[in-house]
Design a protein around this motif. Structure first.
Motif, PDB file in Angstrom:
ATOM      1  N   ARG A   1       0.832  -1.214   0.000  1.00  0.00           N
ATOM      2  CA  ARG A   1       0.000   0.000   0.000  1.00  0.00           C
ATOM      3  C   ARG A   1       0.858   1.253   0.000  1.00  0.00           C
ATOM      4  NH1 ARG A   1      -4.375  -1.294   4.560  1.00  0.00           N
ATOM      5  NH2 ARG A   1      -4.829  -3.375   3.808  1.00  0.00           N
TER       6      ARG A   1
ATOM      7  N   THR B   1       0.936   4.054  -2.997  1.00  0.00           N
ATOM      8  CA  THR B   1       0.729   5.480  -2.730  1.00  0.00           C
ATOM      9  C   THR B   1       1.880   6.302  -3.296  1.00  0.00           C
ATOM     10  OG1 THR B   1      -0.560   4.993  -0.744  1.00  0.00           O
ATOM     11  CG2 THR B   1       0.406   7.196  -0.897  1.00  0.00           C
TER      12      THR B   1
ATOM     13  N   SER C   1       1.594   8.986  -6.428  1.00  0.00           N
ATOM     14  CA  SER C   1       1.980  10.390  -6.290  1.00  0.00           C
ATOM     15  C   SER C   1       2.890  10.836  -7.437  1.00  0.00           C
ATOM     16  CB  SER C   1       2.656  10.644  -4.936  1.00  0.00           C
ATOM     17  OG  SER C   1       3.961  10.099  -4.913  1.00  0.00           O
TER      18      SER C   1
END
Length: 147
Positions: free
Chosen positions: A42, A46, A50
């Protein structure tokens, strides 16, 4: 992905292990490892998001780049190195091409097949991502439990 936030108690694991077989300590260790891996995945997703990439798109870039003696790979060679179906890989390669990160061209040795190479922009994007990627991997034990 392992979605269980609160792992079962040692007593519960021991009860299931007695009924179904297995070493309770090994099972507990495996559950902890699965939870940590899920949190790490996870965190990486992320990070990639980004930077407007996914883990799969990053892996395609790095698989091409790690070939020290070659500048390109055939799609089937990439598929052999990444655990995804050919249709998923095809869509991923097309999206990377659309974003200017890879170039898809006809093979010089076999006009029926394709060659996938990093563009300068793809190489630069990979170089921008690697420091943060390796920082996350180095800090894997510090993954927050609240993720």
């Amino acid at each position: 992905m392992f979605f269980l936030k609160e792992l079962p108690s040692q007593k519960m694991v021991a009860g299931y292990a007695d009924a179904h077989g297995g070493d309770p300590d090994h099972i507990t260790d495996t559950l902890v490892m699965m939870r940590q891996a899920s949190l790490l995945i996870r965190r990486l997703e992320t990070y990639f998001a980004s930077h407007k990439l996914s883990q799969l798109r990053f892996l395609v870039l790095i698989v091409i780049d790690r070939e020290l003696d070659r500048q390109s790979l055939k799609p089937n060679e990439i598929a052999q190195r990444i655990d995804v179906s050919k249709p998923v890989l095809t869509r991923t390669l097309q999206s990377l091409q659309t974003d200017g990160l890879v170039q898809i061209s006809s093979s010089k040795s076999d006009g029926r097949s394709k060659e996938i190479a990093l563009t300068p922009a793809g190489y630069n994007r990979l170089q921008q991502l690697l420091p943060g990627y390796f920082k996350i991997l180095a800090e894997r034990r510090a993954v927050p439990e609240e993720a």
